[in-house]
Write a protein that holds these residues in place. Structure first.
Motif, PDB file in Angstrom:
ATOM      1  N   HIS A   2      16.655 -31.836 147.940  1.00  0.00           N
ATOM      2  CA  HIS A   2      17.992 -32.118 148.436  1.00  0.00           C
ATOM      3  C   HIS A   2      17.956 -33.259 149.447  1.00  0.00           C
ATOM      4  O   HIS A   2      16.924 -33.544 150.058  1.00  0.00           O
ATOM      5  N   GLU A 101      27.047 -28.773 148.384  1.00  0.00           N
ATOM      6  CA  GLU A 101      27.132 -29.711 147.264  1.00  0.00           C
ATOM      7  C   GLU A 101      28.309 -30.662 147.462  1.00  0.00           C
ATOM      8  O   GLU A 101      29.387 -30.247 147.889  1.00  0.00           O
ATOM      9  N   TYR A 102      28.072 -31.923 147.161  1.00  0.00           N
ATOM     10  CA  TYR A 102      29.127 -32.937 147.242  1.00  0.00           C
ATOM     11  C   TYR A 102      29.293 -33.609 145.879  1.00  0.00           C
ATOM     12  O   TYR A 102      28.305 -33.965 145.231  1.00  0.00           O
ATOM     13  N   HIS A 103      30.565 -33.770 145.462  1.00  0.00           N
ATOM     14  CA  HIS A 103      30.880 -34.432 144.198  1.00  0.00           C
ATOM     15  C   HIS A 103      31.719 -35.693 144.416  1.00  0.00           C
ATOM     16  O   HIS A 103      31.790 -36.535 143.531  1.00  0.00           O
ATOM     17  N   ASP A 104      32.341 -35.777 145.584  1.00  0.00           N
ATOM     18  CA  ASP A 104      33.250 -36.885 145.878  1.00  0.00           C
ATOM     19  C   ASP A 104      32.784 -37.593 147.144  1.00  0.00           C
ATOM     20  O   ASP A 104      32.682 -36.970 148.211  1.00  0.00           O
ATOM     21  N   LEU A 122      25.540 -40.661 145.555  1.00  0.00           N
ATOM     22  CA  LEU A 122      26.647 -40.472 144.608  1.00  0.00           C
ATOM     23  C   LEU A 122      26.970 -41.768 143.876  1.00  0.00           C
ATOM     24  O   LEU A 122      27.182 -41.776 142.655  1.00  0.00           O
ATOM     25  N   GLU A 125      24.238 -42.416 141.329  1.00  0.00           N
ATOM     26  CA  GLU A 125      24.347 -41.534 140.170  1.00  0.00           C
ATOM     27  C   GLU A 125      25.520 -41.926 139.274  1.00  0.00           C
ATOM     28  O   GLU A 125      25.413 -41.913 138.050  1.00  0.00           O
ATOM     29  N   GLU A 126      26.651 -42.300 139.893  1.00  0.00           N
ATOM     30  CA  GLU A 126      27.824 -42.701 139.119  1.00  0.00           C
ATOM     31  C   GLU A 126      27.574 -44.001 138.360  1.00  0.00           C
ATOM     32  O   GLU A 126      28.052 -44.178 137.238  1.00  0.00           O
ATOM     33  N   GLU A 133      30.175 -36.462 136.022  1.00  0.00           N
ATOM     34  CA  GLU A 133      30.379 -36.038 137.413  1.00  0.00           C
ATOM     35  C   GLU A 133      29.041 -35.994 138.148  1.00  0.00           C
ATOM     36  O   GLU A 133      28.103 -35.317 137.725  1.00  0.00           O
ATOM     37  N   GLU A 135      26.573 -35.146 141.365  1.00  0.00           N
ATOM     38  CA  GLU A 135      26.442 -34.037 142.316  1.00  0.00           C
ATOM     39  C   GLU A 135      25.237 -34.279 143.210  1.00  0.00           C
ATOM     40  O   GLU A 135      24.157 -34.621 142.728  1.00  0.00           O
ATOM     41  N   GLY A 137      23.124 -32.472 146.492  1.00  0.00           N
ATOM     42  CA  GLY A 137      22.937 -31.337 147.388  1.00  0.00           C
ATOM     43  C   GLY A 137      22.383 -31.787 148.729  1.00  0.00           C
ATOM     44  O   GLY A 137      21.491 -32.642 148.797  1.00  0.00           O
TER      45      GLY A 137
END
Length: 272
Positions: A2, A101-104, A122, A125-126, A133, A135, A137
């Motif tokens: 993480h 966890e963060y997605h945004d 993020l 990954e995007e 989506e 993610e 941690g």
């Protein structure tokens, strides 16, 4: 693994998880000391008082094994603080962990500051997987000594203190030992001092970090399915027990090396 919750503040990268865990470690050590000294009694000492007396005797034994006890008595409080602080710090990451966890990326903020490690991860990954989506941690609860900055910070404090004591309490002998057995050994003796700093801190960090990495791997194995859960439980129990042993040994090693270095600085002999 993480990510760490890092923010930029006053030009510095601040790891909030380390700040949190250092505060928790200090609070636990203070609480133990407070409970152990709250109701001192000679005739009927409590369990906490007996524990504190055992720690005192243990640290005195470490001091007497490295230097004359009369010279080492002023460092008794230092030894007790070190061994308790490092032991508690080593143990904190063993029973559980706290992960969010963060997605945004727009929500990866705390106290008005951006969690830079989260947003960068993020975005990476995007970019690597468009349309999916992402993610990330973030680990908030872990052993502070599993971070190299903390381990080397502790070692650095001891390093500065040791050389200050050498210069102020044993000036002639301390400076002379840099040129022994011959003057041209000065560069080697100088390198030796900095190697002590690195090994003192990295030994602590390496052992605790490796233990937490393996625990994380076993936890991930346990979440992979029924078979993984059954397979991971015995290994996790065994490794937890071994990690307690390793954490205790590392607290002992760090403390006794501190006394060894102090002894070498304040009580330099001709053959040193």
């Amino acid at each position: 693994m993480h990510e760490s919750p890092i923010i930029h503040l006053a030009g510095l990268d601040i790891d909030l998880s380390i700040v949190l865990m250092l505060v928790v470690t200090c609070a636990i050590v203070f609480l133990i000391a407070r409970l152990a000294t709250r109701n001192l009694s000679v005739e009927n000492p409590g369990k906490m008082q007996n524990f504190l007396e055992w720690v005192v005797e243990f640290v005195q034994g470490l001091i007497s094994s490295t230097m004359d006890l009369k010279k080492g008595k002023p460092f008794l409080s230092l030894g007790m603080t070190l061994i308790m602080f490092i032991f508690v710090g080593n143990m904190l990451g063993l029973p559980f962990g706290i992960v969010t966890e963060y997605h945004d990326a727009s929500k990866a903020h705390i106290f008005g500051h951006e969690l830079v490690t989260v947003t960068e991860k993020l975005h990476t990954e995007e970019a690597a997987h468009p349309g999916e989506e992402a993610e990330v941690g973030v680990a908030w609860w872990k052993s502070p000594t599993a971070d190299p900055a903390v381990a080397l910070g502790l070692a650095g404090l001891i390093f500065v203190m040791v050389h200050f004591l050498g210069l102020t309490r044993n000036t002639k002998g301390y400076l002379k030992h840099y040129f022994q057995p011959f003057w041209f050994f000065f560069p080697i003796n100088l390198i030796e001092q900095f190697s002590k700093l690195l090994t003192h801190g990295m030994r602590l960090f390496g052992n605790i970090f490796a233990g937490e990495v393996l625990i994380s791997v076993l936890v991930q194995l346990g979440s992979s399915g029924p078979i993984g859960t059954v397979a991971s439980i015995p290994f996790l129990v065994i490794w937890q027990g071994f990690s307690i042993f390793v954490g205790s040994i590392q607290a002992f090693v760090f403390t006794i090396l501190t006394f060894v270095y102090i002894s070498q600085a304040i009580d330099t002999h001709e053959e040193h």
